[in-house]
Design a protein around this motif. Structure first.
Motif, PDB file in Angstrom:
ATOM      1  N   THR A  95       0.898  12.918  21.733  1.00 36.31           N
ATOM      2  CA  THR A  95       0.087  13.465  20.650  1.00 36.31           C
ATOM      3  C   THR A  95       0.871  13.439  19.341  1.00 36.31           C
ATOM      4  OG1 THR A  95      -0.993  14.910  22.247  1.00 36.31           O
ATOM      5  CG2 THR A  95      -1.288  15.451  19.945  1.00 36.31           C
ATOM      6  N   GLY A  96       2.148  13.785  19.402  1.00 34.75           N
ATOM      7  CA  GLY A  96       2.984  13.759  18.198  1.00 34.75           C
ATOM      8  C   GLY A  96       3.090  12.358  17.630  1.00 34.75           C
ATOM      9  N   ILE A  97       3.276  11.361  18.513  1.00 31.19           N
ATOM     10  CA  ILE A  97       3.360   9.975  18.053  1.00 31.19           C
ATOM     11  C   ILE A  97       2.032   9.534  17.448  1.00 31.19           C
ATOM     12  CG2 ILE A  97       3.596   7.599  18.868  1.00 31.19           C
ATOM     13  CD1 ILE A  97       5.677   8.657  20.875  1.00 31.19           C
ATOM     14  N   ALA A  98       0.913   9.882  18.140  1.00 30.43           N
ATOM     15  CA  ALA A  98      -0.411   9.501  17.632  1.00 30.43           C
ATOM     16  C   ALA A  98      -0.677  10.143  16.275  1.00 30.43           C
ATOM     17  CB  ALA A  98      -1.491   9.895  18.627  1.00 30.43           C
ATOM     18  N   ILE A  99      -0.326  11.408  16.137  1.00 29.29           N
ATOM     19  CA  ILE A  99      -0.552  12.102  14.865  1.00 29.29           C
ATOM     20  C   ILE A  99       0.328  11.492  13.779  1.00 29.29           C
ATOM     21  CG2 ILE A  99      -0.200  14.303  13.671  1.00 29.29           C
ATOM     22  CD1 ILE A  99      -1.194  15.696  16.215  1.00 29.29           C
ATOM     23  N   SER A 100       1.596  11.197  14.119  1.00 33.34           N
ATOM     24  CA  SER A 100       2.483  10.571  13.127  1.00 33.34           C
ATOM     25  C   SER A 100       1.937   9.221  12.692  1.00 33.34           C
ATOM     26  CB  SER A 100       3.883  10.384  13.714  1.00 33.34           C
ATOM     27  OG  SER A 100       4.450  11.618  14.022  1.00 33.34           O
ATOM     28  N   THR A 101       1.436   8.446  13.652  1.00 33.98           N
ATOM     29  CA  THR A 101       0.854   7.142  13.325  1.00 33.98           C
ATOM     30  C   THR A 101      -0.347   7.304  12.412  1.00 33.98           C
ATOM     31  OG1 THR A 101       1.587   6.329  15.474  1.00 33.98           O
ATOM     32  CG2 THR A 101      -0.067   5.023  14.341  1.00 33.98           C
ATOM     33  N   GLN A 102      -1.204   8.259  12.721  1.00 36.16           N
ATOM     34  CA  GLN A 102      -2.393   8.491  11.892  1.00 36.16           C
ATOM     35  C   GLN A 102      -1.998   8.957  10.495  1.00 36.16           C
ATOM     36  OE1 GLN A 102      -4.864  11.221  14.095  1.00 36.16           O
ATOM     37  NE2 GLN A 102      -5.641   9.622  15.474  1.00 36.16           N
ATOM     38  N   ILE A 103      -0.985   9.819  10.428  1.00 38.29           N
ATOM     39  CA  ILE A 103      -0.532  10.307   9.115  1.00 38.29           C
ATOM     40  C   ILE A 103       0.026   9.141   8.295  1.00 38.29           C
ATOM     41  CG2 ILE A 103       1.249  11.696   7.973  1.00 38.29           C
ATOM     42  CD1 ILE A 103       0.775  13.827  10.126  1.00 38.29           C
ATOM     43  N   GLU A 104       0.824   8.283   8.957  1.00 38.10           N
ATOM     44  CA  GLU A 104       1.378   7.138   8.242  1.00 38.10           C
ATOM     45  C   GLU A 104       0.269   6.186   7.796  1.00 38.10           C
ATOM     46  OE1 GLU A 104       4.297   5.291  10.736  1.00 38.10           O
ATOM     47  OE2 GLU A 104       5.567   7.068  10.749  1.00 38.10           O
ATOM     48  N   ALA A 105      -0.716   5.962   8.663  1.00 38.21           N
ATOM     49  CA  ALA A 105      -1.838   5.085   8.298  1.00 38.21           C
ATOM     50  C   ALA A 105      -2.616   5.685   7.134  1.00 38.21           C
ATOM     51  CB  ALA A 105      -2.749   4.868   9.496  1.00 38.21           C
ATOM     52  N   ALA A 106      -2.844   6.987   7.162  1.00 31.42           N
ATOM     53  CA  ALA A 106      -3.574   7.645   6.078  1.00 31.42           C
ATOM     54  C   ALA A 106      -2.775   7.578   4.778  1.00 31.42           C
ATOM     55  CB  ALA A 106      -3.882   9.094   6.447  1.00 31.42           C
ATOM     56  N   ALA A 107      -1.459   7.753   4.865  1.00 31.29           N
ATOM     57  CA  ALA A 107      -0.625   7.687   3.664  1.00 31.29           C
ATOM     58  C   ALA A 107      -0.632   6.275   3.088  1.00 31.29           C
ATOM     59  CB  ALA A 107       0.807   8.120   3.999  1.00 31.29           C
ATOM     60  N   THR A 108      -0.547   5.285   3.975  1.00 33.68           N
ATOM     61  CA  THR A 108      -0.596   3.895   3.519  1.00 33.68           C
ATOM     62  C   THR A 108      -1.938   3.594   2.873  1.00 33.68           C
ATOM     63  OG1 THR A 108       0.880   3.281   5.331  1.00 33.68           O
ATOM     64  CG2 THR A 108      -0.311   1.501   4.267  1.00 33.68           C
ATOM     65  N   ALA A 109      -3.020   4.041   3.512  1.00 35.47           N
ATOM     66  CA  ALA A 109      -4.357   3.818   2.945  1.00 35.47           C
ATOM     67  C   ALA A 109      -4.489   4.513   1.596  1.00 35.47           C
ATOM     68  CB  ALA A 109      -5.421   4.318   3.916  1.00 35.47           C
ATOM     69  N   ARG A 110      -3.958   5.732   1.509  1.00 37.60           N
ATOM     70  CA  ARG A 110      -4.013   6.474   0.249  1.00 37.60           C
ATOM     71  C   ARG A 110      -3.234   5.748  -0.837  1.00 37.60           C
ATOM     72  NH1 ARG A 110      -0.842  10.996   1.139  1.00 37.60           N
ATOM     73  NH2 ARG A 110       0.813   9.883   0.075  1.00 37.60           N
ATOM     74  N   GLU A 111      -2.033   5.284  -0.492  1.00 31.76           N
ATOM     75  CA  GLU A 111      -1.216   4.581  -1.479  1.00 31.76           C
ATOM     76  C   GLU A 111      -1.885   3.269  -1.910  1.00 31.76           C
ATOM     77  OE1 GLU A 111       2.683   4.148   0.173  1.00 31.76           O
ATOM     78  OE2 GLU A 111       3.029   6.316   0.209  1.00 31.76           O
ATOM     79  N   THR A 112      -2.481   2.556  -0.922  1.00 33.07           N
ATOM     80  CA  THR A 112      -3.184   1.307  -1.246  1.00 33.07           C
ATOM     81  C   THR A 112      -4.362   1.589  -2.170  1.00 33.07           C
ATOM     82  OG1 THR A 112      -2.572   0.440   0.916  1.00 33.07           O
ATOM     83  CG2 THR A 112      -4.338  -0.693  -0.225  1.00 33.07           C
ATOM     84  N   VAL A 130       2.988  18.170  30.349  1.00 31.74           N
ATOM     85  CA  VAL A 130       2.745  18.805  29.047  1.00 31.74           C
ATOM     86  C   VAL A 130       3.693  18.233  28.001  1.00 31.74           C
ATOM     87  CG1 VAL A 130       2.976  20.993  27.794  1.00 31.74           C
ATOM     88  CG2 VAL A 130       1.751  20.930  29.958  1.00 31.74           C
ATOM     89  N   LYS A 131       4.952  18.038  28.383  1.00 32.02           N
ATOM     90  CA  LYS A 131       5.932  17.478  27.444  1.00 32.02           C
ATOM     91  C   LYS A 131       5.538  16.058  27.041  1.00 32.02           C
ATOM     92  CE  LYS A 131      10.865  16.538  26.990  1.00 32.02           C
ATOM     93  NZ  LYS A 131      12.160  16.559  27.661  1.00 32.02           N
ATOM     94  N   ALA A 132       5.131  15.253  28.032  1.00 34.75           N
ATOM     95  CA  ALA A 132       4.710  13.876  27.737  1.00 34.75           C
ATOM     96  C   ALA A 132       3.476  13.870  26.846  1.00 34.75           C
ATOM     97  CB  ALA A 132       4.430  13.127  29.040  1.00 34.75           C
ATOM     98  N   TYR A 133       2.532  14.757  27.116  1.00 37.01           N
ATOM     99  CA  TYR A 133       1.322  14.835  26.287  1.00 37.01           C
ATOM    100  C   TYR A 133       1.665  15.229  24.858  1.00 37.01           C
ATOM    101  CZ  TYR A 133      -3.267  16.170  24.600  1.00 37.01           C
ATOM    102  OH  TYR A 133      -4.400  16.272  23.855  1.00 37.01           O
TER     103      TYR A 133
END
Length: 133
Positions: free
Chosen positions: A87-104, A80-83
């Motif tokens: 999940t936290g890393i995947a969500i952070s990556t998606q948030i960063e990608a969305a922020a970059t796309a938004r800024e672009t 559960v901890k690993a998941y």
């Protein structure tokens, strides 16, 4: 003669009768009853020792199962901890990608608006010069 303690032949007869009854009762009653009681005691001791053995085996099994349960809980907790971390890393990556796309996209829209404004300014320059005079 005829006193209170006149034993005569009755005393030996009573003694012989008593001893005979004792031998007969011992042979017919007490021996079988004693044998049954001994058999019963042996069965009870056997049953008691079996129950004790079963109890000790149950205790050993409980110790083993408790250990296995603890290990399973630790593995589940680690999974559960690993998941959560994944999940936290995947969500952070998606948030960063969305922020970059938004800024672009925002920079593209801003550049387009600036270009449109410059074009309109350039188109309006002659009109402004004409009205100044």
């Amino acid at each position: 003669a005829g006193g209170m303690f006149d034993f005569g032949l009755t005393l030996p007869f009573v003694a012989v009768t008593f001893l005979t009854m004792m031998a007969v009762l011992n042979a017919l009653w007490y021996s079988p009853v004693t044998a049954e009681v001994d058999d019963r005691n042996k069965k009870l001791l056997k049953t008691l020792s079996e129950a004790t053995n079963m109890l000790s085996k149950a205790d050993e099994m409980q110790v083993v199962y408790t250990g296995q349960l603890r290990e399973a809980r630790e593995k589940a907790s680690a999974a559960v901890k690993a998941y959560k971390e994944e999940t936290g890393i995947a969500i952070s990556t998606q948030i960063e990608a969305a922020a970059t796309a938004r800024e672009t996209k925002a920079a593209g829209v801003k550049a387009k608006l600036q270009a449109d404004m410059n074009i309109k300014k350039a188109a309006a320059e002659p009109e402004i010069e004409k009205r100044k005079v």
